[in-house]
Motif scaffolding. Structure first.
Motif, PDB file in Angstrom:
ATOM      1  N   ALA A   8       0.832  -1.207   0.000  1.00 45.27           N
ATOM      2  CA  ALA A   8       0.000   0.000   0.000  1.00 45.27           C
ATOM      3  C   ALA A   8       0.862   1.251   0.000  1.00 45.27           C
ATOM      4  O   ALA A   8       1.654   1.475   0.925  1.00 45.27           O
ATOM      5  CB  ALA A   8      -0.918   0.001   1.213  1.00 45.27           C
ATOM      6  N   LEU A  19      -4.608   7.585  -0.106  1.00 44.54           N
ATOM      7  CA  LEU A  19      -5.867   7.212  -0.742  1.00 44.54           C
ATOM      8  C   LEU A  19      -6.735   6.396   0.217  1.00 44.54           C
ATOM      9  O   LEU A  19      -6.220   5.586   0.993  1.00 44.54           O
ATOM     10  CB  LEU A  19      -5.590   6.392  -1.999  1.00 44.54           C
ATOM     11  N   PRO A  20      -8.047   6.588   0.177  1.00 41.64           N
ATOM     12  CA  PRO A  20      -8.938   5.842   1.071  1.00 41.64           C
ATOM     13  C   PRO A  20      -8.764   4.322   0.960  1.00 41.64           C
ATOM     14  O   PRO A  20      -8.865   3.613   1.960  1.00 41.64           O
ATOM     15  CB  PRO A  20     -10.341   6.286   0.619  1.00 41.64           C
ATOM     16  N   LYS A  21      -8.503   3.814  -0.240  1.00 45.88           N
ATOM     17  CA  LYS A  21      -8.350   2.369  -0.431  1.00 45.88           C
ATOM     18  C   LYS A  21      -7.125   1.846   0.336  1.00 45.88           C
ATOM     19  O   LYS A  21      -7.166   0.770   0.936  1.00 45.88           O
ATOM     20  CB  LYS A  21      -8.212   2.046  -1.915  1.00 45.88           C
ATOM     21  N   ALA A  22      -6.036   2.615   0.316  1.00 46.01           N
ATOM     22  CA  ALA A  22      -4.841   2.207   1.064  1.00 46.01           C
ATOM     23  C   ALA A  22      -5.109   2.277   2.561  1.00 46.01           C
ATOM     24  O   ALA A  22      -4.721   1.372   3.316  1.00 46.01           O
ATOM     25  CB  ALA A  22      -3.661   3.096   0.682  1.00 46.01           C
ATOM     26  N   GLU A  24      -7.911   1.963   4.103  1.00 48.49           N
ATOM     27  CA  GLU A  24      -8.800   0.861   4.485  1.00 48.49           C
ATOM     28  C   GLU A  24      -8.018  -0.440   4.668  1.00 48.49           C
ATOM     29  O   GLU A  24      -8.222  -1.179   5.636  1.00 48.49           O
ATOM     30  CB  GLU A  24      -9.884   0.659   3.417  1.00 48.49           C
ATOM     31  N   ALA A  25      -7.106  -0.724   3.729  1.00 53.94           N
ATOM     32  CA  ALA A  25      -6.303  -1.943   3.836  1.00 53.94           C
ATOM     33  C   ALA A  25      -5.429  -1.919   5.079  1.00 53.94           C
ATOM     34  O   ALA A  25      -5.273  -2.939   5.776  1.00 53.94           O
ATOM     35  CB  ALA A  25      -5.428  -2.095   2.587  1.00 53.94           C
ATOM     36  N   LYS A  28      -7.508  -2.511   8.270  1.00 55.52           N
ATOM     37  CA  LYS A  28      -8.025  -3.871   8.399  1.00 55.52           C
ATOM     38  C   LYS A  28      -6.919  -4.905   8.603  1.00 55.52           C
ATOM     39  O   LYS A  28      -7.203  -6.069   8.877  1.00 55.52           O
ATOM     40  CB  LYS A  28      -8.842  -4.236   7.156  1.00 55.52           C
ATOM     41  N   LYS A  99      -0.864  -7.765  -4.221  1.00 51.03           N
ATOM     42  CA  LYS A  99      -1.854  -6.741  -4.553  1.00 51.03           C
ATOM     43  C   LYS A  99      -1.226  -5.382  -4.276  1.00 51.03           C
ATOM     44  O   LYS A  99      -0.703  -5.152  -3.186  1.00 51.03           O
ATOM     45  CB  LYS A  99      -3.122  -6.912  -3.711  1.00 51.03           C
ATOM     46  N   ILE A 101      -1.622  -1.235  -4.099  1.00 54.64           N
ATOM     47  CA  ILE A 101      -2.519  -0.086  -3.999  1.00 54.64           C
ATOM     48  C   ILE A 101      -1.682   1.170  -4.221  1.00 54.64           C
ATOM     49  O   ILE A 101      -0.723   1.414  -3.481  1.00 54.64           O
ATOM     50  CB  ILE A 101      -3.209  -0.026  -2.627  1.00 54.64           C
TER      51      ILE A 101
END
Length: 208
Positions: A8, A19-22, A24-25, A28, A99, A101
């Protein structure tokens, strides 16, 4: 099922730039890797963390152990596609899916700080390495951007470029601690930046 390495990008570092996606990962994650400042800023109670240092063999051992148990999130500064741990991770753990990000590169942010578009610029690094001479040769109108380190800081790079034939009055800027409260930007010429102190881990932009 093989567990996943999630790489990320956290951008320059400040929370406003991730970024919000990073995010979030990261939030979590049960197993989380990153630099000490990144872990201080983003790790949460209950997560198992590992600080990245120069001892990659120890990091490899820790990742091997944790990937046998679950997914691991590795935070990298800037964007994972530009001089990060991503190539090393892919080579070291080919059996695990990866994966990625994206994040905002510190180079992108540096160009924004001086209100300059970066299309057409050559992105290079003096961080632990020296670019090939052909990549830093002077051309009128050429734009270069460098990651720096404490040995190859903006003063060193400015002198290096002047010796290569870049005009002393070439526009140049050094940007340090981008996105943090102690952010500094020195925008001047190669001649003046050749006397700049500090700015070890920074971004330098040169506009021919």
């Amino acid at each position: 099922m093989d567990h996943t390495l999630i790489v990320a990008g956290i951008g320059p570092g400040g929370r406003d730039y991730i970024l919000p996606k990073a995010l979030e990962a990261i939030e979590k994650a049960h197993y989380l890797v990153g630099g000490r400042r990144a872990l201080h800023d983003y790790a949460k109670e209950g997560q198992e963390t590992y600080p990245v240092t120069g001892k990659l063999s120890l990091l490899s051992d820790w990742l091997t152990e944790k990937l046998a148990l679950g997914d691991v999130v590795v935070m990298v500064s800037g964007d994972p596609g530009f001089y990060s741990l991503l190539p090393w991770l892919k080579k070291k753990f080919p059996e695990h899916p990866v994966k990625v990000i994206p994040g905002i590169s510190s180079v992108q942010a540096a160009f924004c700080l001086i209100s300059e578009p970066w299309q057409g610029a050559r992105w290079l690094s003096f961080h632990g390495r020296v670019p090939e001479t052909k990549d830093t040769a002077y051309e009128k109108g050429r734009k270069l951007a460098f990651l720096t380190d404490y040995e190859h800081n903006p003063a060193y790079i400015a002198g290096y470029l002047i010796k290569q034939g870049w005009p002393k009055n070439t526009r140049a800027a050094a940007c340090e601690h981008i996105s943090y409260e102690n952010q500094q930007v020195e925008e001047s010429t190669l001649e003046k930046l050749a006397s700049l102190e500090g700015f070890g881990e920074s971004v330098m932009v040169v506009i021919g």
